[in-house]
Design an enzyme around this catalytic site. Structure first.
Site, mmCIF file in Angstrom:
data_model
loop_
_atom_site.group_PDB
_atom_site.id
_atom_site.type_symbol
_atom_site.label_atom_id
_atom_site.label_comp_id
_atom_site.label_asym_id
_atom_site.label_seq_id
_atom_site.Cartn_x
_atom_site.Cartn_y
_atom_site.Cartn_z
ATOM 1 N N CYS A 1 -1.161 -25.434 4.239
ATOM 2 C CA CYS A 1 0.257 -26.094 4.339
ATOM 3 C C CYS A 1 1.264 -24.819 4.212
ATOM 4 C CB CYS A 1 0.513 -27.306 3.508
ATOM 5 S SG CYS A 1 2.139 -27.782 3.320
ATOM 6 N N CYS B 1 4.241 -25.739 1.903
ATOM 7 C CA CYS B 1 3.693 -25.841 0.410
ATOM 8 C C CYS B 1 4.026 -24.565 0.083
ATOM 9 C CB CYS B 1 2.261 -26.410 0.476
ATOM 10 S SG CYS B 1 1.851 -28.125 1.147
#
Length: 100
Positions: A25, A28
């Site tokens: 991600c 993230c």
């Protein structure tokens, strides 16, 4: 993660910010320096832990985490705030201060 250890982490008096994330991600990865900065600003006021949803699918499922990053603030084992996406340090600090 052993069963029960996640609930032990979030059960305390001290607020615990959980960062549900994943290796793949991009957003993230953007949260990592934000959470490092947050940790330096809040000190021992709250704990910050990172949960990889691919390694801990049961924790993610238990709290209905559909997208990453999702941040959930727990106090005494209950979620008191949650938001998905990249969230700025100052906003997270205000959230923690409200619940500390």
């Amino acid at each position: 993660m052993a069963k029960g250890s996640f609930s032990d982490l979030i059960a305390g008096e001290k607020p615990t910010m959980v960062d549900f994330s994943a290796e793949w991600c991009g957003p993230c990865k953007m949260m990592a320096p934000i959470l490092d900065e947050l940790k330096s600003k809040i000190g021992d006021t709250a704990r910050i832990i990172k949960i990889d949803i691919d390694k801990n699918p049961q924790a993610a499922a238990a709290y209905g985490v559909q997208s990453v990053p999702t941040l959930i603030l727990f106090k005494k084992g209950s979620p008191v705030w949650r938001q998905s996406g990249v969230v700025p340090t100052e906003y997270l600090k205000r959230v923690i201060d409200q619940h500390a």
